[in-house]
Design an enzyme around this catalytic site. Structure first.
Site, short mmCIF file in Angstrom:
data_model
loop_
_atom_site.label_atom_id
_atom_site.label_comp_id
_atom_site.label_asym_id
_atom_site.label_seq_id
_atom_site.Cartn_x
_atom_site.Cartn_y
_atom_site.Cartn_z
N HIS A 1 0.83 -1.21 0.00
CA HIS A 1 0.00 0.00 0.00
C HIS A 1 0.87 1.26 0.00
CE1 HIS A 1 -3.95 -1.89 0.20
NE2 HIS A 1 -3.38 -2.81 0.97
N ASP B 1 2.35 1.98 -3.20
CA ASP B 1 2.54 2.33 -4.62
C ASP B 1 1.64 3.45 -5.09
OD1 ASP B 1 0.21 0.74 -4.73
OD2 ASP B 1 0.84 -0.34 -6.53
N GLY C 1 -8.22 -14.92 -6.97
CA GLY C 1 -8.58 -14.03 -5.86
C GLY C 1 -7.67 -14.20 -4.66
N SER C 2 -6.43 -14.62 -4.91
CA SER C 2 -5.55 -14.94 -3.79
C SER C 2 -4.60 -13.81 -3.44
CB SER C 2 -4.71 -16.17 -4.15
OG SER C 2 -3.91 -15.83 -5.28
N GLY C 3 -4.65 -12.73 -4.20
CA GLY C 3 -3.70 -11.65 -3.92
C GLY C 3 -2.36 -11.88 -4.61
N SER D 1 -3.76 -12.48 -10.14
CA SER D 1 -4.21 -13.20 -11.34
C SER D 1 -4.81 -12.22 -12.35
CB SER D 1 -5.20 -14.30 -10.96
OG SER D 1 -6.25 -13.79 -10.19
N ASP E 1 1.51 -4.15 -9.45
CA ASP E 1 1.24 -5.50 -9.95
C ASP E 1 1.60 -5.63 -11.43
OD1 ASP E 1 0.24 -5.67 -7.44
OD2 ASP E 1 -1.87 -5.75 -8.05
N TYR F 1 -10.36 -1.16 -0.71
CA TYR F 1 -9.10 -0.70 -1.29
C TYR F 1 -9.22 0.77 -1.67
CZ TYR F 1 -5.02 -0.51 -4.34
OH TYR F 1 -3.83 -0.16 -4.92
#
Ligand code: GLA
Length: 387
Positions: free
Chosen positions: A34, A36, A124-126, A129, A174, A224
């Site tokens: 958190h 970026d 959805g795992s962070g 994806s 990401d 978020y």
């Protein structure tokens, strides 16, 4: 994998044209969470797990999508003339968003596509994806149509699509980590100007272990955006007392001096995390350069505490995984990774302790949370490629 996806492509689409295949990685962030969208630093790396694609040009302007991860959903059809986000379009909003973004940036996509995906990143795992699919789409468009874009441009276009097509105000981490990934290296990125440097992660006698909480993010995206606006509120108030453009420009001592300008207590805590986490990231990279993995691990642990107490993006599932990891012999450091609110943790675990780690943390998690976590021992891989 290539053979499987091409075989399935032919079965589903019946196409016999020039089928090309691609891979884009997922990513894990080692530290700098958190930060970026606050002009700070991040330290992610691309993984060797990710998304595979098979793709073929069409004669018309139709788009046909199929995911081997969601076989029951069947073929989803759309068109280059109808690039709008739709709830029922599910994951296809990511490739469609990138196509829309290319068009917005002046690249005209000449024909439709049949696109089949298969991902081995848990959904959805962070582990990004969605950014993996976005970068993959950009890379495919570049390769198929010769668009003159760099990997960094593809990252920025992916972020633009995520922000403006899919409505998540994410930062650049990401897409950048995925587009610019380099085997055995993490990327030390300054998000204020996109300058970056590769840092070798040559862990002697230790592994990177990802623990997936299997808690889906759900409300995560709106939370978020809420965190992001709390940081913006704090920054606006700090600007009345100090000349800065982003929270990333402050160090801990400056933050402590000026923090009273932030009116709401909750925003003060959010901003404190952003400032301290950025400084922790700088220190962590220094520690790594000095071969001090123990110190790197301690900073990872501190990062989690700050994300838990000040930024409040962890939750019982991630806290359980991390707190159990801390109790386990041979764990050098452990923290949540990615946006939070569910998803994964990342731990550095000594080789000989990995099996016990999985048993111990896995057992304690099941006992407390009531369902299983999944564990992945991961390797750091390259960015997108044609395979
Ligand atoms: C998500 C976002 C990133 C970053 C992280 C938190 O993964 O997409 O831009 O903000 O959360 O560090």
């Amino acid at each position: 994998m290539k053979e499987n996806i091409v075989k399935r492509f032919k079965e589903v689409f019946g196409a016999e044209g020039d089928i090309r295949t691609f891979f884009a990685p997922g990513r894990v962030n080692l530290i700098g969470e958190h930060t970026d969208y606050n002009g700070g630093h991040v330290f992610p790396c691309a993984l060797t797990i990710g998304t595979y694609a098979a793709v073929c040009r069409r004669e018309d302007r139709k788009l046909r999508f199929y995911s081997m991860n969601f076989e029951a959903s069947g073929v989803y059809e759309s068109s280059l003339d109808d690039l709008k986000p739709a709830k029922e379009a599910g994951w296809t909003n990511y490739p469609k968003g990138v196509m829309w973004a290319f068009e917005q940036k002046g690249f005209s996509i000449p024909c439709g596509l049949d696109l089949m995906l298969y991902g081995n990143i848990p959904n959805g795992s962070g582990l990004s994806s969605s950014a993996s699919v976005e970068v993959m789409t950009g890379y495919i468009l570049k390769c198929l149509f010769g668009f003159d874009v760099t990997l960094q441009d593809i990252a920025l276009i992916g972020q633009y699509a995520e922000n403006n097509f899919n409505g998540v105000n994410c930062g650049i981490m990401d897409q950048f980590a995925i587009a610019m990934g380099k085997k055995e290296n993490a990327i030390f990125l300054d998000t204020s100007d996109l300058s970056y440097e590769y840092a070798p992660i040559l862990l002697k006698n230790a592994k990177i272990v990802i623990s997936c909480s299997n808690k889906k993010r759900g409300l995560g995206d709106s939370k978020y955006n809420e965190r992001r606006s709390e940081c913006e509120e704090a920054l606006a108030q700090l600007k009345t007392v100090v000349d800065i453009q982003s929270l990333g420009e402050l160090d801990e001592e400056q933050f402590d001096r000026y923090q009273d300008a932030i009116k709401r207590e909750v925003c003060r805590r959010r901003a404190k995390h952003a400032v301290y986490e950025n400084q922790r990231t700088l220190k962590a990279v220094e520690a790594l350069k000095a071969n001090d993995v123990e110190q790197f691990g301690r900073l990872m642990n501190d990062s989690h505490v700050s994300l838990r107490d000040d930024y409040e993006v962890t939750g019982i599932e991630l806290d359980t995984l991390v707190e159990e990891a801390w109790k386990t012999e041979g764990v050098i450091g452990s923290r949540m990774t990615g946006a939070g609110f569910g998803g994964c943790t990342v731990s550095i675990v000594k080789d000989e302790a990995v099996d016990a780690f999985i048993r111990q943390v896995g057992g304690a998690y099941r006992k407390k949370i009531g369902y299983d976590a999944d564990f992945y021992v991961v390797d750091i891989g390259d960015g997108p490629s044609e395979i």
